[in-house]
Design a protein around this motif. Structure first.
Motif, PDB file in Angstrom:
ATOM      1  N   PHE A  38      22.684  13.208   8.525  1.00  0.00           N
ATOM      2  CA  PHE A  38      23.137  14.517   8.048  1.00  0.00           C
ATOM      3  C   PHE A  38      24.594  14.466   7.613  1.00  0.00           C
ATOM      4  CE2 PHE A  38      24.775  18.853   8.633  1.00  0.00           C
ATOM      5  CZ  PHE A  38      23.860  19.577   7.891  1.00  0.00           C
ATOM      6  N   LEU A  39      25.427  13.769   8.379  1.00  0.00           N
ATOM      7  CA  LEU A  39      26.841  13.664   8.033  1.00  0.00           C
ATOM      8  C   LEU A  39      27.049  12.907   6.720  1.00  0.00           C
ATOM      9  CD1 LEU A  39      28.391  12.884  11.531  1.00  0.00           C
ATOM     10  CD2 LEU A  39      28.584  15.016  10.244  1.00  0.00           C
ATOM     11  N   LYS A  40      26.140  11.995   6.401  1.00  0.00           N
ATOM     12  CA  LYS A  40      26.251  11.205   5.176  1.00  0.00           C
ATOM     13  C   LYS A  40      25.656  11.925   3.964  1.00  0.00           C
ATOM     14  CE  LYS A  40      27.233   7.185   4.871  1.00  0.00           C
ATOM     15  NZ  LYS A  40      28.491   6.495   4.454  1.00  0.00           N
ATOM     16  N   SER A  41      25.108  13.121   4.167  1.00  0.00           N
ATOM     17  CA  SER A  41      24.377  13.806   3.096  1.00  0.00           C
ATOM     18  C   SER A  41      25.214  14.851   2.363  1.00  0.00           C
ATOM     19  CB  SER A  41      23.136  14.488   3.685  1.00  0.00           C
ATOM     20  OG  SER A  41      23.510  15.574   4.535  1.00  0.00           O
ATOM     21  N   SER A  42      26.547  14.734   2.428  1.00  0.00           N
ATOM     22  CA  SER A  42      27.456  15.729   1.846  1.00  0.00           C
ATOM     23  C   SER A  42      27.130  17.129   2.372  1.00  0.00           C
ATOM     24  CB  SER A  42      27.384  15.720   0.315  1.00  0.00           C
ATOM     25  OG  SER A  42      27.775  14.473  -0.196  1.00  0.00           O
ATOM     26  N   PRO A  43      27.241  17.334   3.680  1.00  0.00           N
ATOM     27  CA  PRO A  43      26.829  18.610   4.271  1.00  0.00           C
ATOM     28  C   PRO A  43      27.697  19.784   3.826  1.00  0.00           C
ATOM     29  CG  PRO A  43      28.041  17.295   5.868  1.00  0.00           C
ATOM     30  CD  PRO A  43      27.819  16.418   4.680  1.00  0.00           C
ATOM     31  N   ASN A  44      27.087  20.951   3.840  1.00  0.00           N
ATOM     32  CA  ASN A  44      27.802  22.196   3.542  1.00  0.00           C
ATOM     33  C   ASN A  44      27.160  23.306   4.376  1.00  0.00           C
ATOM     34  OD1 ASN A  44      29.452  24.142   2.424  1.00  0.00           O
ATOM     35  ND2 ASN A  44      28.201  24.390   0.586  1.00  0.00           N
ATOM     36  N   LEU A  45      27.404  23.237   5.679  1.00  0.00           N
ATOM     37  CA  LEU A  45      26.710  24.098   6.638  1.00  0.00           C
ATOM     38  C   LEU A  45      27.687  25.005   7.374  1.00  0.00           C
ATOM     39  CD1 LEU A  45      24.030  24.633   8.376  1.00  0.00           C
ATOM     40  CD2 LEU A  45      25.072  23.051  10.003  1.00  0.00           C
ATOM     41  N   THR A  46      27.350  26.287   7.458  1.00  0.00           N
ATOM     42  CA  THR A  46      28.031  27.226   8.336  1.00  0.00           C
ATOM     43  C   THR A  46      26.962  28.079   9.005  1.00  0.00           C
ATOM     44  OG1 THR A  46      30.024  27.314   6.960  1.00  0.00           O
ATOM     45  CG2 THR A  46      29.698  29.101   8.523  1.00  0.00           C
ATOM     46  N   LYS A  47      26.998  28.154  10.341  1.00  0.00           N
ATOM     47  CA  LYS A  47      25.989  28.903  11.078  1.00  0.00           C
ATOM     48  C   LYS A  47      26.650  29.790  12.122  1.00  0.00           C
ATOM     49  CE  LYS A  47      22.058  26.829  12.118  1.00  0.00           C
ATOM     50  NZ  LYS A  47      21.066  25.837  12.610  1.00  0.00           N
ATOM     51  N   THR A  48      25.996  30.891  12.430  1.00  0.00           N
ATOM     52  CA  THR A  48      26.460  31.786  13.480  1.00  0.00           C
ATOM     53  C   THR A  48      26.232  31.134  14.836  1.00  0.00           C
ATOM     54  OG1 THR A  48      25.984  33.733  12.144  1.00  0.00           O
ATOM     55  CG2 THR A  48      26.148  34.063  14.529  1.00  0.00           C
ATOM     56  N   MET A  49      27.215  31.231  15.710  1.00  0.00           N
ATOM     57  CA  MET A  49      27.105  30.658  17.051  1.00  0.00           C
ATOM     58  C   MET A  49      26.209  31.541  17.925  1.00  0.00           C
ATOM     59  SD  MET A  49      29.331  27.944  17.614  1.00  0.00           S
ATOM     60  CE  MET A  49      29.806  28.050  19.333  1.00  0.00           C
ATOM     61  N   PRO A  50      25.282  30.945  18.685  1.00  0.00           N
ATOM     62  CA  PRO A  50      24.638  31.688  19.768  1.00  0.00           C
ATOM     63  C   PRO A  50      25.641  31.798  20.908  1.00  0.00           C
ATOM     64  CG  PRO A  50      23.856  29.427  19.720  1.00  0.00           C
ATOM     65  CD  PRO A  50      24.807  29.571  18.566  1.00  0.00           C
ATOM     66  N   LEU A  51      25.973  32.999  21.327  1.00  0.00           N
ATOM     67  CA  LEU A  51      27.066  33.178  22.283  1.00  0.00           C
ATOM     68  C   LEU A  51      26.580  33.692  23.634  1.00  0.00           C
ATOM     69  CD1 LEU A  51      29.763  34.865  20.023  1.00  0.00           C
ATOM     70  CD2 LEU A  51      29.789  32.531  20.893  1.00  0.00           C
ATOM     71  N   PRO A  52      27.276  33.282  24.705  1.00  0.00           N
ATOM     72  CA  PRO A  52      27.031  33.909  26.001  1.00  0.00           C
ATOM     73  C   PRO A  52      27.432  35.386  25.941  1.00  0.00           C
ATOM     74  CG  PRO A  52      28.322  31.886  26.232  1.00  0.00           C
ATOM     75  CD  PRO A  52      28.299  32.229  24.775  1.00  0.00           C
ATOM     76  N   ALA A  53      26.899  36.161  26.884  1.00  0.00           N
ATOM     77  CA  ALA A  53      27.294  37.570  26.980  1.00  0.00           C
ATOM     78  C   ALA A  53      28.605  37.722  27.738  1.00  0.00           C
ATOM     79  CB  ALA A  53      26.200  38.369  27.677  1.00  0.00           C
TER      80      ALA A  53
END
Length: 249
Positions: free
Chosen positions: A202-217
């Motif tokens: 995945f790191l070698k695939s020219s990534p362009n990822l942004t995701k929402t964090m699952p957060l504790p309460a």
């Protein structure tokens, strides 16, 4: 003449922290570069114009993914001094595993474990084998201090602790293969790390990822915690970051 030089130096210092309209600008501070593969890795923290931390992460320079040893890598990235006390994080640990780890058929591919530790380095390194201190591994955080949908993975890892994963992730739900996922960690009743876990492919695939964090309460330690995480190719570099830091009590 001396007064003129002093005035000029003060003016220069002021302007370096301002844009062309004399407004303060965001600032990024970098940690010490460490050798990784044929490149470098270094941590960084970014602050807004009003000195609020907005993101924290690390950069892998060109060549960092080349010539990695098959025996693996365990690399500590110390945070820049400006991050200490301004974020809840203590250090970043990069672990590269050429053949992955358990469970078989899930995470047994070449990948990086990218631990953002809240736990101090000396305390983390003192974590023993699971068999030596099972009670501390099995002392899990109270309800609300780990994302509610996360499940504990078996046993625990020395110098890391217990790992928690999202059962709805593709690799655990049977809907796909592991490419990237977000892991949480705990030890002796406390949340201790947040961990993007990312395959080499995945790191070698020219990534362009942004995701929402699952957060504790809940958070035992007040501080600026991330709302998102990002893995991106930026020019010749790969940048992994925890983004949109917000104060959580």
């Amino acid at each position: 003449m001396k007064q003129l030089l002093t005035f000029s130096l003060l003016s220069l210092l002021f302007l370096t922290g301002c844009d062309k309209n004399n407004e303060p600008v965001a600032t990024t501070f970098s940690g010490k570069e460490e050798t990784l593969g044929n490149g470098k890795a270094y941590s960084w923290v970014r602050f807004s114009a009003d000195n609020i931390p907005t993101s924290i992460g690390f950069t892998l320079t060109k060549g960092a993914l080349d010539n990695l040893p098959h025996g693996g890598v365990a690399l500590v990235l110390n945070l820049p001094a400006e991050a200490v006390g301004k974020t809840p994080f203590d250090h970043i640990m990069l672990d590269y595993l050429h053949t992955g780890h358990e469970p078989p058929g899930v995470y047994d591919v070449a990948h990086f474990d990218m631990h953002f530790y809240i736990q101090p380095l000396a305390e983390r390194k003192a974590i023993p084998l699971y068999e030596i201190a099972p009670a501390k591994f099995d002392n899990l955080p109270a309800a609300g201090f780990i994302p509610s949908n996360y499940i504990r993975l078996p046993a625990g890892v020395p110098e890391m602790g217990v790992h928690w994963a999202d059962p709805a992730s593709p690799e655990l739900s049977g809907k796909g293969k592991f490419a990237e996922t977000l892991i949480y960690g705990s030890y002796d009743g406390k949340l201790t790390f947040m961990e993007p876990m990312v395959t080499y492919e995945f790191l070698k695939s020219s990534p362009n990822l942004t995701k929402t964090m699952p957060l504790p309460a809940k958070f035992a330690k007040a501080g600026y915690y991330p709302m998102k995480y990002s893995i991106k190719q930026v020019g010749d570099d790969i940048v992994v970051s925890l983004e949109d830091l917000m104060m959580m009590q």
